[in-house]
Design a protein around this motif. Structure first.
Motif, PDB file in Angstrom:
ATOM      1  N   TYR A   1     -18.212  -0.240   4.764  1.00 43.46           N
ATOM      2  CA  TYR A   1     -17.768   1.005   5.394  1.00 43.46           C
ATOM      3  C   TYR A   1     -18.007   1.032   6.904  1.00 43.46           C
ATOM      4  O   TYR A   1     -17.159   1.522   7.650  1.00 43.46           O
TER       5      TYR A   1
ATOM      6  N   VAL B   1      -7.917   4.325  -3.499  1.00 44.45           N
ATOM      7  CA  VAL B   1      -8.888   5.206  -2.862  1.00 44.45           C
ATOM      8  C   VAL B   1      -8.358   6.639  -2.919  1.00 44.45           C
ATOM      9  O   VAL B   1      -7.155   6.869  -2.752  1.00 44.45           O
TER      10      VAL B   1
ATOM     11  N   CYS C   1     -14.615  -1.073   7.961  1.00 42.25           N
ATOM     12  CA  CYS C   1     -13.731   0.100   8.025  1.00 42.25           C
ATOM     13  C   CYS C   1     -13.914   0.945   9.281  1.00 42.25           C
ATOM     14  O   CYS C   1     -13.085   1.808   9.556  1.00 42.25           O
TER      15      CYS C   1
ATOM     16  N   TRP D   1      -3.923   9.965  -2.046  1.00 39.98           N
ATOM     17  CA  TRP D   1      -4.611   8.761  -2.490  1.00 39.98           C
ATOM     18  C   TRP D   1      -3.770   7.577  -2.048  1.00 39.98           C
ATOM     19  O   TRP D   1      -2.600   7.721  -1.713  1.00 39.98           O
TER      20      TRP D   1
ATOM     21  N   THR E   1     -13.355   4.397  -3.710  1.00 42.72           N
ATOM     22  CA  THR E   1     -12.678   3.197  -3.239  1.00 42.72           C
ATOM     23  C   THR E   1     -12.961   2.082  -4.239  1.00 42.72           C
ATOM     24  O   THR E   1     -14.115   1.772  -4.522  1.00 42.72           O
TER      25      THR E   1
ATOM     26  N   GLY F   1      -5.867  -1.848  -6.294  1.00 42.55           N
ATOM     27  CA  GLY F   1      -6.773  -1.104  -5.420  1.00 42.55           C
ATOM     28  C   GLY F   1      -6.404   0.356  -5.370  1.00 42.55           C
ATOM     29  O   GLY F   1      -5.254   0.729  -5.618  1.00 42.55           O
TER      30      GLY F   1
ATOM     31  N   GLY G   1      -9.701  -3.490   0.371  1.00 36.96           N
ATOM     32  CA  GLY G   1     -10.430  -2.221   0.495  1.00 36.96           C
ATOM     33  C   GLY G   1     -10.317  -1.627   1.887  1.00 36.96           C
ATOM     34  O   GLY G   1     -10.067  -0.430   2.047  1.00 36.96           O
TER      35      GLY G   1
ATOM     36  N   LEU H   1      -6.896  -0.180   2.336  1.00 44.82           N
ATOM     37  CA  LEU H   1      -6.796   1.114   1.653  1.00 44.82           C
ATOM     38  C   LEU H   1      -7.354   2.237   2.534  1.00 44.82           C
ATOM     39  O   LEU H   1      -6.729   3.290   2.691  1.00 44.82           O
ATOM     40  N   VAL H   2      -8.535   1.994   3.107  1.00 43.12           N
ATOM     41  CA  VAL H   2      -9.180   3.011   3.946  1.00 43.12           C
ATOM     42  C   VAL H   2      -8.378   3.236   5.231  1.00 43.12           C
ATOM     43  O   VAL H   2      -8.262   4.372   5.703  1.00 43.12           O
TER      44      VAL H   2
ATOM     45  N   VAL I   1     -13.428  10.341   1.688  1.00 39.05           N
ATOM     46  CA  VAL I   1     -13.040   9.169   0.906  1.00 39.05           C
ATOM     47  C   VAL I   1     -13.917   9.109  -0.344  1.00 39.05           C
ATOM     48  O   VAL I   1     -15.142   9.185  -0.252  1.00 39.05           O
TER      49      VAL I   1
ATOM     50  N   TYR J   1       0.857  -1.182   0.000  1.00 38.08           N
ATOM     51  CA  TYR J   1       0.000   0.000   0.000  1.00 38.08           C
ATOM     52  C   TYR J   1       0.889   1.227   0.000  1.00 38.08           C
ATOM     53  O   TYR J   1       1.836   1.303   0.776  1.00 38.08           O
TER      54      TYR J   1
END
Length: 131
Positions: A115, A57, A119, A44, A72, A55, A84, A87-88, A69, A5
């Motif tokens: 979400y 976001v 997340c 990002w 995504t 991936g 995902g 990423l968040v 955000v 990431y």
């Protein structure tokens, strides 16, 4: 395979267009993502596997306390593996490092468990005007 990431990762427009087309089920739009992100984004996060973009976001902001955000997206063949949410997580960490106090997200009902549950966003009342 190891997934890496990267905050403000160096992607090319064609790769991000292809990821969006795959992830959102739409034709590649040939968007100048680099120009758009440089103009509007705090940053990002890119997710890479074997040199390929799997991936992404986008984190836009108001220049102060609020970050948002957007977009995504995870390649279809890598979904349901935590990409995902990772990423968040990176997006939240970097927004916090930029002194943002809030990270917002809007989502459609079918994305609620991602979400909220995966997340950690909490639900709040919000409004929307279709333009």
């Amino acid at each position: 395979m190891t997934i890496e990431y990267e905050w403000r990762g160096d992607f090319d427009n064609a790769s991000l267009d292809a990821l969006h087309a795959d992830g959102f089920g739409s034709p590649a739009a040939q968007t100048d993502w680099r120009a758009r992100l440089e103009r509007h984004s705090l940053g990002w996060v890119c997710a890479w596997e074997d040199g390929g973009l799997i991936g992404f976001v986008n984190v836009v902001w108001d220049g102060g306390a609020h970050a948002f955000v957007l977009d995504t997206v995870v390649a279809r063949h890598r979904r349901s593996r935590g990409v995902g949410a990772a990423l968040v997580t990176v997006a939240a960490k970097e927004a916090r490092a930029a002194k943002c106090q809030w990270l917002h997200v809007d989502f459609e009902e079918h994305l609620r468990s991602f979400y909220v549950d995966a997340c950690g966003f909490r639900e709040t009342p919000a409004g929307l005007i279709a333009l």
